[in-house]
Motif scaffolding. Structure first.
Motif, short mmCIF file in Angstrom:
data_model
loop_
_atom_site.label_atom_id
_atom_site.label_comp_id
_atom_site.label_asym_id
_atom_site.label_seq_id
_atom_site.Cartn_x
_atom_site.Cartn_y
_atom_site.Cartn_z
N VAL A 1 -2.30 -5.08 -4.69
CA VAL A 1 -0.89 -3.65 -4.40
C VAL A 1 -2.44 -2.51 -4.40
N TRP A 2 -1.81 -1.81 -3.74
CA TRP A 2 -3.30 -0.44 -3.29
C TRP A 2 -2.37 1.00 -3.79
N SER A 3 -2.92 1.60 -4.75
CA SER A 3 -2.20 3.09 -5.39
C SER A 3 -2.87 3.79 -4.58
N MET B 1 0.86 -0.79 -0.28
CA MET B 1 0.28 -0.20 -0.43
C MET B 1 0.63 1.09 0.09
N GLY B 2 0.59 2.13 -1.67
CA GLY B 2 1.55 3.35 -1.12
C GLY B 2 0.87 4.76 -1.47
N VAL C 1 3.85 0.06 -7.73
CA VAL C 1 3.44 -1.07 -8.61
C VAL C 1 4.43 -1.50 -8.79
N GLY C 2 5.20 -0.08 -8.94
CA GLY C 2 6.86 -0.74 -9.65
C GLY C 2 7.82 -2.19 -9.05
N ALA C 3 7.70 -2.30 -7.67
CA ALA C 3 8.29 -3.33 -7.04
C ALA C 3 7.23 -4.40 -6.91
N ALA C 4 5.96 -4.79 -7.28
CA ALA C 4 5.25 -5.49 -7.18
C ALA C 4 5.36 -6.33 -8.25
N PRO C 5 6.32 -5.60 -9.84
CA PRO C 5 6.07 -7.14 -10.06
C PRO C 5 7.41 -7.83 -10.36
#
Length: 413
Positions: free
Chosen positions: A292-294, A270-271, A280-284
């Protein structure tokens, strides 16, 4: 925003691309090549010489700022624009009135000044300046690139407020090393009852771990272990600069190891703001992250910077933005655009992505959330929050925010 003629914008963008070509090395090494390309840019402008092009530039700079049309800009006229913080720097005689001649002298001096600073890759801008004698545009783009990259790399830091213990929560202070050896500091807060579910919280640019913990921890800690840390150049963590994404993403991948090491097998990200982009960039890159919560993330570096440049009435906001991004990339030794969230959102699937964006966000505009959502693949969700400014959705609709947040992670984890 100053509305310049399309030919001016086109030629300025051509010069900006020259000033920002390549990453870490000059794209051209000789002034004659720069001069030749500059001549082509002037042809697009429809003018025959540097003096006419320069006059067009300063007319654009002064058009909106000189509100009373007296040929000078005073502090009151500069208020709320890019010039407000720069008046004393550009006002050579310190009389509180910026003249066109003072602006010309200042921007023409920027190219050799940047060259003397010896920044990697900035020799290209010096070469362009040498080949475009008398053109203030090269100096203007050099200056805005240096100034904008400085603001990006060295944001004003928020001050630390209170640890989890002040919320009645026990916690463990965790220190770990970044990919390049920096000490990063965080808090691990166990849930009220034992669980292997954890949520990592990522704060925004210039913020710190206390900020996001203060907003969201009370909504989550009953059922989830929480881990939040100061990103580089923030809070208690080390770091010489923020990179607005590239290095922070690498740090996040290593930070997950701290969560795994404490027995967690189901992890969510969550960011908010830059933290949302990092998530978003790290999750993949971390397959065991399940959701992911953005919140109010930018979709790209360009979309993060250009609206701010336009809002502050920077003339030629498009080439200015390209100059800022490339200059920051050169200074940091990393291509900022490689981790643009819009390039990575689709790679989160088949794990769910939830995009939140306030419709009154005038810092990271709502278009960023729309682009991020469109780039993502199913399962994906978006919540457009009426009346919410940047990172304020939780405050505008707290009950609904809490319900959506908890439901999302309950189902995903």
């Amino acid at each position: 925003m100053v509305r310049c003629r399309s030919r001016l914008v086109a030629s300025s963008l051509a010069l900006a691309l020259l000033a920002t070509a390549g990453c870490g090395r000059p794209a051209f090494t000789a002034a004659p090549a720069s001069a030749k390309t500059a001549a082509s840019a002037f042809a697009a402008l429809g003018v025959a010489d540097a003096q006419a092009g320069e006059a067009r530039l300063y007319a654009a700079i002064f058009r909106d700022l000189d509100r009373d049309g007296d040929g000078t800009v005073v502090a009151a006229e500069a208020r709320g624009t890019w010039l407000e913080a720069e008046m004393t720097l550009i006002d050579g005689d310190r009389d509180g009135r910026l003249t066109r001649a003072e602006a010309e002298r200042f921007f023409q001096a920027q190219v050799p000044r940047a060259n003397r600073q010896g920044g990697e890759g900035l020799g290209l801008v010096g070469a362009i300046g040498a080949g475009v004698v008398g053109l203030g545009l090269a100096g203007y783009l050099t200056y805005t690139g240096l100034k904008g990259s400085h603001d990006l790399m060295y944001p004003k830091k928020e001050t630390f407020a209170k640890p989890p213990s002040e919320f009645g929560m026990p916690y463990e202070e965790v220190a770990f090393k970044s990919h390049d050896g920096l000490k990063l500091v965080g808090w691990y807060v166990p849930a009220s009852a034992p669980t292997t579910r954890a949520i990592m919280l990522f704060h925004g640019h210039g913020s710190n771990k206390d900020s996001v913990f203060d907003k969201y921890a009370l909504w989550l800690q009953d059922d989830y272990n929480l881990f939040v840390y100061d990103q580089r150049y923030s809070g208690q963590s080390e770091g010489k600069a923020s990179s607005l994404g590239p290095y922070e993403v690498k740090d996040a991948v290593l930070a997950v190891e701290q969560v795994r090491a404490r027995g967690n097998t189901r992890i969510g990200f969550m960011g908010e703001s830059m933290g949302g982009a990092v998530a978003v960039g790290a999750a993949p890159l971390v397959p065991d992250v399940r959701a992911v919560w953005s919140d109010c993330s930018y979709s790209s570096q360009y979309d993060a910077i250009e609206p701010r440049a336009r809002a502050r009435k920077y003339p030629l906001s498009v080439p200015v933005t390209h100059s800022v991004i490339k200059t920051a990339s050169l200074r940091l030794g990393a291509d900022l655009t490689l981790v643009d969230p819009v390039k990575w959102a689709a790679k989160i699937a088949p794990r769910p992505l939830y995009v939140v964006h306030g419709l009154a966000d005038d810092e990271t505009t709502p278009e960023n959330g729309e682009k991020l959502f469109q780039a993502a693949r199913e399962p994906k969700f978006i919540w457009r929050v009426e009346g919410a400014k940047h990172a304020q959705s939780y405050k505008v609709a707290p009950a609904e925010y809490r319900e959506r947040l908890r439901t999302f992670f309950d189902e995903a984890l």
